[in-house]
Design a protein around this motif. Structure first.
Motif, PDB file in Angstrom:
ATOM      1  N   LEU A  38      29.431  81.910  55.536  1.00  0.00           N
ATOM      2  CA  LEU A  38      30.056  83.186  55.885  1.00  0.00           C
ATOM      3  C   LEU A  38      29.439  83.824  57.120  1.00  0.00           C
ATOM      4  O   LEU A  38      30.133  84.465  57.895  1.00  0.00           O
ATOM      5  CB  LEU A  38      29.894  84.166  54.724  1.00  0.00           C
ATOM      6  CG  LEU A  38      31.004  84.242  53.718  1.00  0.00           C
ATOM      7  CD1 LEU A  38      30.662  85.256  52.648  1.00  0.00           C
ATOM      8  CD2 LEU A  38      32.311  84.581  54.367  1.00  0.00           C
ATOM      9  N   GLY A  51      28.466  83.105  60.087  1.00  0.00           N
ATOM     10  CA  GLY A  51      29.020  82.927  61.417  1.00  0.00           C
ATOM     11  C   GLY A  51      30.425  83.465  61.587  1.00  0.00           C
ATOM     12  O   GLY A  51      30.884  83.643  62.709  1.00  0.00           O
ATOM     13  N   THR A  52      31.108  83.747  60.511  1.00  0.00           N
ATOM     14  CA  THR A  52      32.500  84.185  60.623  1.00  0.00           C
ATOM     15  C   THR A  52      32.728  85.635  60.211  1.00  0.00           C
ATOM     16  O   THR A  52      33.747  86.213  60.565  1.00  0.00           O
ATOM     17  CB  THR A  52      33.420  83.298  59.752  1.00  0.00           C
ATOM     18  OG1 THR A  52      32.988  83.366  58.407  1.00  0.00           O
ATOM     19  CG2 THR A  52      33.415  81.867  60.218  1.00  0.00           C
ATOM     20  N   GLY A  75      33.585  88.297  62.998  1.00  0.00           N
ATOM     21  CA  GLY A  75      34.955  88.160  63.486  1.00  0.00           C
ATOM     22  C   GLY A  75      35.968  88.666  62.479  1.00  0.00           C
ATOM     23  O   GLY A  75      36.976  89.285  62.849  1.00  0.00           O
ATOM     24  N   CYS A  76      35.713  88.418  61.195  1.00  0.00           N
ATOM     25  CA  CYS A  76      36.626  88.885  60.154  1.00  0.00           C
ATOM     26  C   CYS A  76      36.617  90.406  60.058  1.00  0.00           C
ATOM     27  O   CYS A  76      37.669  91.032  59.850  1.00  0.00           O
ATOM     28  CB  CYS A  76      36.259  88.253  58.820  1.00  0.00           C
ATOM     29  SG  CYS A  76      36.535  86.470  58.798  1.00  0.00           S
ATOM     30  N   PHE A 130      37.223  85.140  69.123  1.00  0.00           N
ATOM     31  CA  PHE A 130      36.899  84.638  67.788  1.00  0.00           C
ATOM     32  C   PHE A 130      38.080  83.857  67.215  1.00  0.00           C
ATOM     33  O   PHE A 130      37.903  82.772  66.660  1.00  0.00           O
ATOM     34  CB  PHE A 130      36.528  85.798  66.855  1.00  0.00           C
ATOM     35  CG  PHE A 130      36.444  85.397  65.407  1.00  0.00           C
ATOM     36  CD1 PHE A 130      35.338  84.707  64.926  1.00  0.00           C
ATOM     37  CD2 PHE A 130      37.466  85.690  64.524  1.00  0.00           C
ATOM     38  CE1 PHE A 130      35.256  84.312  63.591  1.00  0.00           C
ATOM     39  CE2 PHE A 130      37.397  85.308  63.195  1.00  0.00           C
ATOM     40  CZ  PHE A 130      36.287  84.620  62.730  1.00  0.00           C
ATOM     41  N   ASN A 175      38.259  80.522  69.006  1.00  0.00           N
ATOM     42  CA  ASN A 175      37.147  79.651  68.620  1.00  0.00           C
ATOM     43  C   ASN A 175      37.287  79.166  67.181  1.00  0.00           C
ATOM     44  O   ASN A 175      37.031  77.999  66.880  1.00  0.00           O
ATOM     45  CB  ASN A 175      35.810  80.379  68.783  1.00  0.00           C
ATOM     46  CG  ASN A 175      35.464  80.654  70.223  1.00  0.00           C
ATOM     47  OD1 ASN A 175      36.040  80.084  71.150  1.00  0.00           O
ATOM     48  ND2 ASN A 175      34.520  81.543  70.433  1.00  0.00           N
ATOM     49  N   TYR A 176      37.698  80.065  66.284  1.00  0.00           N
ATOM     50  CA  TYR A 176      37.832  79.681  64.886  1.00  0.00           C
ATOM     51  C   TYR A 176      38.947  78.666  64.693  1.00  0.00           C
ATOM     52  O   TYR A 176      38.819  77.730  63.900  1.00  0.00           O
ATOM     53  CB  TYR A 176      38.047  80.900  63.981  1.00  0.00           C
ATOM     54  CG  TYR A 176      37.863  80.520  62.543  1.00  0.00           C
ATOM     55  CD1 TYR A 176      36.591  80.467  61.988  1.00  0.00           C
ATOM     56  CD2 TYR A 176      38.940  80.143  61.753  1.00  0.00           C
ATOM     57  CE1 TYR A 176      36.403  80.067  60.675  1.00  0.00           C
ATOM     58  CE2 TYR A 176      38.757  79.745  60.438  1.00  0.00           C
ATOM     59  CZ  TYR A 176      37.495  79.708  59.909  1.00  0.00           C
ATOM     60  OH  TYR A 176      37.318  79.301  58.612  1.00  0.00           O
ATOM     61  N   SER A 204      38.301  75.187  63.017  1.00  0.00           N
ATOM     62  CA  SER A 204      39.089  74.826  61.835  1.00  0.00           C
ATOM     63  C   SER A 204      39.814  73.497  62.052  1.00  0.00           C
ATOM     64  O   SER A 204      39.854  72.642  61.155  1.00  0.00           O
ATOM     65  CB  SER A 204      40.089  75.940  61.537  1.00  0.00           C
ATOM     66  OG  SER A 204      40.861  75.620  60.416  1.00  0.00           O
TER      67      SER A 204
END
Length: 113
Positions: free
Chosen positions: A7, A9-10, A13-14, A88, A91-92, A96
Motif C-alpha cells: 500500500l 507506494g500507492t 496517489g489514491c 500517478f 505510472n500506475y 499494473s
C-alpha cells in the motif's frame, strides 16, 4: 487485506484521487479508502501522508466548522497535486500492465506443468 508494504507506494496517489473528487477531511478519506476495498487504514497512516502532501504543495488545508463538534481540517487538491495525480495514474497503469504481464506468464507456466 492488502499488505501495508504494498500500500505504501500507492496510498498517496489514491488520496490525491479521492481529493480530486471533492474537498474532504482525514476520517472521510479513510472511510472512502475502506469503501473502495483498501480495508481499514489507520488514522496514524492517513494524517502523516496528508501532512507530507500539504508540505509538498500537492494539497491545501483549511479548518472548517463541524456540525458534530470541533473544527475539521479539510483538504483539497492544488494544481500541482492535480498534475501529480495525472502522473500517478499514468505510472500506475504502466506498473499494473507490467505486473499483469508477469502474472499471466506465471499462470501460463503453471498451466504447462
Amino acid at each position: 487485506m492488502i499488505p501495508s508494504q504494498m500500500l505504501k507506494g500507492t496510498l498517496e496517489g489514491c488520496i490525491l484521487g479521492i481529493l480530486s473528487q471533492k474537498e474532504t477531511y482525514g476520517y472521510e478519506i479513510s472511510s472512502q479508502l475502506a469503501a473502495y476495498g483498501f480495508g481499514t487504514i489507520p488514522e496514524g497512516t492517513i494524517y502523516p501522508l496528508l501532512l507530507r502532501l500539504e508540505k509538498n504543495g500537492l494539497v491545501s488545508a483549511a479548518f472548517r466548522p463541524s456540525e458534530l463538534g470541533p473544527k475539521r481540517k479539510y483538504y483539497s487538491l492544488t494544481p500541482v497535486g492535480e498534475a501529480e495525480l495525472q502522473q500517478f495514474i499514468q505510472n500506475y497503469a504502466e506498473l499494473s500492465h507490467a505486473v499483469g504481464n508477469l502474472l499471466s506468464a506465471l499462470k501460463g507456466d503453471a498451466d504447462h506443468e
